[in-house]
Structures are given as structure tokens and as C-alpha cells.
Design a protein around this motif. Structure first.
Motif, short mmCIF file in Angstrom:
data_model
loop_
_atom_site.label_atom_id
_atom_site.label_comp_id
_atom_site.label_asym_id
_atom_site.label_seq_id
_atom_site.Cartn_x
_atom_site.Cartn_y
_atom_site.Cartn_z
N LYS A 1 0.02 16.22 -1.91
CA LYS A 1 0.15 16.18 -0.53
C LYS A 1 1.50 15.47 -0.20
O LYS A 1 1.82 15.64 0.96
N ILE A 2 2.13 14.72 -1.36
CA ILE A 2 3.41 13.78 -0.92
C ILE A 2 4.49 14.71 -1.08
O ILE A 2 4.57 15.33 -1.99
N LYS A 3 5.58 14.70 -0.14
CA LYS A 3 6.65 15.49 -0.25
C LYS A 3 7.70 14.27 -0.12
O LYS A 3 8.25 14.04 1.16
N PRO B 1 0.78 -1.43 0.15
CA PRO B 1 0.09 -0.04 0.11
C PRO B 1 1.00 1.21 -0.02
O PRO B 1 1.97 1.34 0.59
N GLY B 2 0.44 2.14 -0.90
CA GLY B 2 1.08 3.60 -0.78
C GLY B 2 2.41 3.63 -1.65
O GLY B 2 3.02 4.70 -1.64
N ASN B 3 2.57 2.45 -2.44
CA ASN B 3 3.69 2.48 -3.49
C ASN B 3 3.57 3.50 -4.32
O ASN B 3 2.56 3.83 -5.14
N LEU B 4 4.44 4.65 -4.08
CA LEU B 4 4.54 5.93 -5.05
C LEU B 4 4.64 5.60 -6.52
O LEU B 4 3.80 6.43 -7.38
N HIS B 5 5.27 4.76 -7.08
CA HIS B 5 5.51 4.64 -8.29
C HIS B 5 4.17 3.94 -8.96
O HIS B 5 3.94 4.60 -10.15
N ALA B 6 3.65 3.22 -8.36
CA ALA B 6 2.36 2.55 -8.72
C ALA B 6 1.15 3.74 -8.64
O ALA B 6 0.28 3.74 -9.65
N LEU B 7 1.28 4.60 -7.79
CA LEU B 7 0.14 5.91 -7.88
C LEU B 7 0.76 6.65 -9.04
O LEU B 7 -0.36 7.17 -9.80
N CYS B 8 1.93 6.96 -9.43
CA CYS B 8 2.18 7.71 -10.41
C CYS B 8 1.75 7.02 -11.74
O CYS B 8 1.11 7.77 -12.77
N ASN B 9 2.01 5.85 -11.70
CA ASN B 9 1.42 4.95 -13.07
C ASN B 9 0.05 5.18 -12.99
O ASN B 9 -0.45 5.20 -14.47
N LYS B 10 -0.71 5.03 -12.18
CA LYS B 10 -1.96 4.96 -12.18
C LYS B 10 -2.63 6.26 -12.67
O LYS B 10 -3.61 6.35 -13.44
N HIS C 1 12.21 9.11 -5.85
CA HIS C 1 10.71 9.37 -5.73
C HIS C 1 10.52 10.76 -6.21
O HIS C 1 9.49 11.14 -6.84
N GLN C 2 11.42 11.90 -5.98
CA GLN C 2 11.32 13.16 -6.27
C GLN C 2 11.27 13.25 -7.76
O GLN C 2 10.66 13.95 -8.53
N PHE C 3 12.06 12.49 -8.60
CA PHE C 3 12.07 12.55 -9.94
C PHE C 3 10.74 11.74 -10.57
O PHE C 3 10.39 12.27 -11.56
N LYS C 4 10.58 10.53 -10.02
CA LYS C 4 9.38 10.03 -10.60
C LYS C 4 8.08 10.62 -10.35
O LYS C 4 7.46 10.92 -11.54
N LEU C 5 7.81 11.37 -9.35
CA LEU C 5 6.78 12.23 -9.06
C LEU C 5 6.70 13.45 -10.00
O LEU C 5 5.83 13.89 -10.64
N GLY C 6 8.09 14.29 -9.94
CA GLY C 6 8.15 15.32 -10.90
C GLY C 6 7.97 14.99 -12.64
O GLY C 6 7.22 15.69 -13.26
N ALA C 7 8.49 13.91 -12.95
CA ALA C 7 8.21 13.67 -14.33
C ALA C 7 6.77 13.24 -14.59
O ALA C 7 6.19 13.52 -15.50
N THR C 8 6.12 12.59 -13.37
CA THR C 8 4.71 12.29 -13.61
C THR C 8 3.96 13.57 -13.69
O THR C 8 3.05 13.75 -14.69
#
Length: 285
Positions: free
Chosen positions: A249-251, A218-227, A257-264
Motif C-alpha cells: 500500500k506504500i507508494k 513509527p512507520g520507518n520504512l527501512h525497519a518495516l522492510c527489514n522486519k 525508499h523506492q530502491f529499499k522497498l523494491g529490493a525487499t
């Protein structure tokens, strides 16, 4: 017709010079034998552009990359030869073994060295391969199997990423499924597998894989970004909004994780959010 007009007529036929892949390959080999490796790489790359399906050209480029220390790039070319161009060029296994040894992936080096000996018992590189295996055996005595397994996992994941980036989605699916069979809790492989199925147009399969990740990690950031990416391309606006609100809301602390979230965020049009996440990487992170 006047004498002047005759004098102005061309004396011979103008020939157009159109260099071929073979021409640049020959120039590349000449530079290589002179040990001008950068010029050799330039010529061989041009030859490959003109004749992309010629395995000898690709192999020579891989050899030059290895000598320049670009082992990962060389391995990409060697795997391309074996998987797409000419599986009978078994010497590629010898070159792969050397490159993996230089990268510290000793289990993969051992695998390709033995494969070369199996496929070409009287080959040109048999003696060199035996020497390499002796060195690898000495290394194995000083390193435990767990580290070898980690090397193998990293190598497979890197190769799967290269397959995804180059558009070889069915091969990526095959490799990632084998990784999951061997490492059933390696969530990165699941996320990449979901991407591969999405690129293949199997949206339901991609969604099912992400759901499995959410259930077991649960809470896997890469999976949330892919979703979010999947919802964005499927024009599911309510889902896009809900996921964006959640992800804003995620920091993240880790650079990955910064790069994955930023790229998404960049991919889905949230440029301010993307900039705030990706900017630190330009300052030395």
C-alpha cells in the motif's frame, strides 16, 4: 628402437610457468612507474588474488586507486590493512587522510593525519602530512563544526555498510553501536545494526532493535522492510503476508525508499512489485 622413433623423442624437459603474486606485483610496479595506471591496477589485483594476505600488495592497490580517483575503493583497502592485515603499517593513515580530504570529509582527514604523526614521528610522509594539516586547518576556519559532524557520520555509516557487505558483522556491530552512542536518533544506524545482529544469528536482538525504532520513529520504512526480510527467512508465513500487504500500500516518493522497498520485494519473491518500483531507476531517476 628405430632412428625415427629416437628423433621423435622430446629433446628436453617441458617446464610449466606458474606466475606468482610476486611476479604480478613486479609487473604492476613496472606499469605504475610508467604511469600506465589501469594496467598497473590489473596486475596488482591479480597479485592480490594470489596472495590476499600480503599488506604491501593491498597498499599498492590502494595507492593506484587513489591516483585513479577511486578514493572510496582505496579507503576500503586501507582500512582492511589496518584492521585485518597489519596495524603497524601506519603510512596507511597518511593515505587515508589524503583520500578523505579529496572526498571532502575533512574531519576524518584531520583525524588520520594526526594519527599518522603520532604513530610515526620521523616517517617518510611527515612533511606532506604537515602541509595537509595546514590546508585542513584553513578549511576548518571556513566551515562550522556541524558540517564536520555530518561528514564524520556519513563516513562511519559508509564504512559500516562496507563491513556488512563484506561479512564483517562483529566489526559492523561495534562501529554501529558507536554511531548510535554519538547520534542516538540516527535511525539508519539502528536498522543496519539490526541487520548485523540478524546475520550473526541473534534474531531476538535484531527484533528488539527494530521494535525500538518502531516505538521512537513509527512507520520507518527501512525497519518495516527489514522486519519482512527477517520474517521471510524465519518462515513466519502469517507475518510475511501481513507485512507484504502493508508494504504494497506504500507508494514511496524518494529514490532511496523506492530502491529499499523494491529490493525487499525482490528478495521475498514479489517480483512484479519489485519491478514496478525498480524500473524507474533505469530511466534516469
Amino acid at each position: 628402437m628405430s632412428k625415427d622413433s629416437k628423433a621423435r623423442q622430446p629433446k628436453g624437459k617441458l617446464l610449466t610457468f606458474n606466475p606468482t603474486g610476486e611476479y604480478y606485483f613486479a609487473k604492476g610496479l613496472k606499469a605504475y612507474h610508467k604511469r600506465d595506471l589501469y594496467k598497473a591496477k590489473k596486475y596488482i589485483q591479480r597479485a592480490m588474488q594470489l596472495e590476499p594476505g600480503e599488506p604491501m600488495i593491498v597498499c599498492q592497490l590502494a595507492i593506484i586507486c587513489s591516483e585513479l580517483g577511486d578514493y572510496q575503493e582505496a579507503n576500503t583497502f586501507l582500512h582492511t590493512i589496518l584492521e585485518e592485515l597489519d596495524a603497524d603499517m601506519v603510512e596507511c593513515h597518511y593515505f587515508l587522510a589524503n583520500n578523505y580530504a579529496h572526498l571532502g570529509f575533512f574531519k576524518d582527514a584531520y583525524h588520520h593525519a594526526n594519527l599518522y604523526l603520532e604513530l610515526d614521528e620521523d616517517g617518510e610522509f611527515v612533511d606532506h602530512t604537515m602541509d595537509l594539516l595546514e590546508l585542513l586547518t584553513m578549511e576548518a576556519e571556513e566551515m562550522d563544526e556541524e558540517l564536520y559532524d555530518q561528514d564524520d557520520l556519513i563516513t562511519k555509516q559508509e564504512h559500516a555498510r562496507e563491513l556488512l557487505e563484506s561479512g564483517h558483522f562483529p566489526k559492523a556491530v561495534e562501529l554501529l553501536n558507536s554511531v548510535i552512542d554519538e547520534y542516538p536518533e540516527y535511525w539508519s544506524a539502528y536498522n543496519n545494526l539490526a541487520l548485523a545482529y540478524f546475520y550473526l544469528g541473534d534474531n531476538q536482538k535484531a527484533a528488539d532493535i527494530l521494535e525500538k525504532v518502531f516505538q521512537e520513529n513509527p512507520g520507518n520504512l527501512h525497519a518495516l522492510c527489514n522486519k519482512l526480510v527477517f520474517a521471510f527467512y524465519q518462515h513466519d508465513l502469517p507475518e510475511v503476508k501481513a507485512l507484504k500487504d502493508m508494504l504494497k500500500k506504500i507508494k514511496p516518493i524518494s529514490i532511496e525508499h523506492q530502491f529499499k522497498l523494491g529490493a525487499t520485494f525482490a528478495l521475498t519473491g514479489e517480483y512484479d512489485e519489485a519491478f514496478s518500483l525498480l524500473q524507474p531507476s533505469e530511466k534516469g531517476f
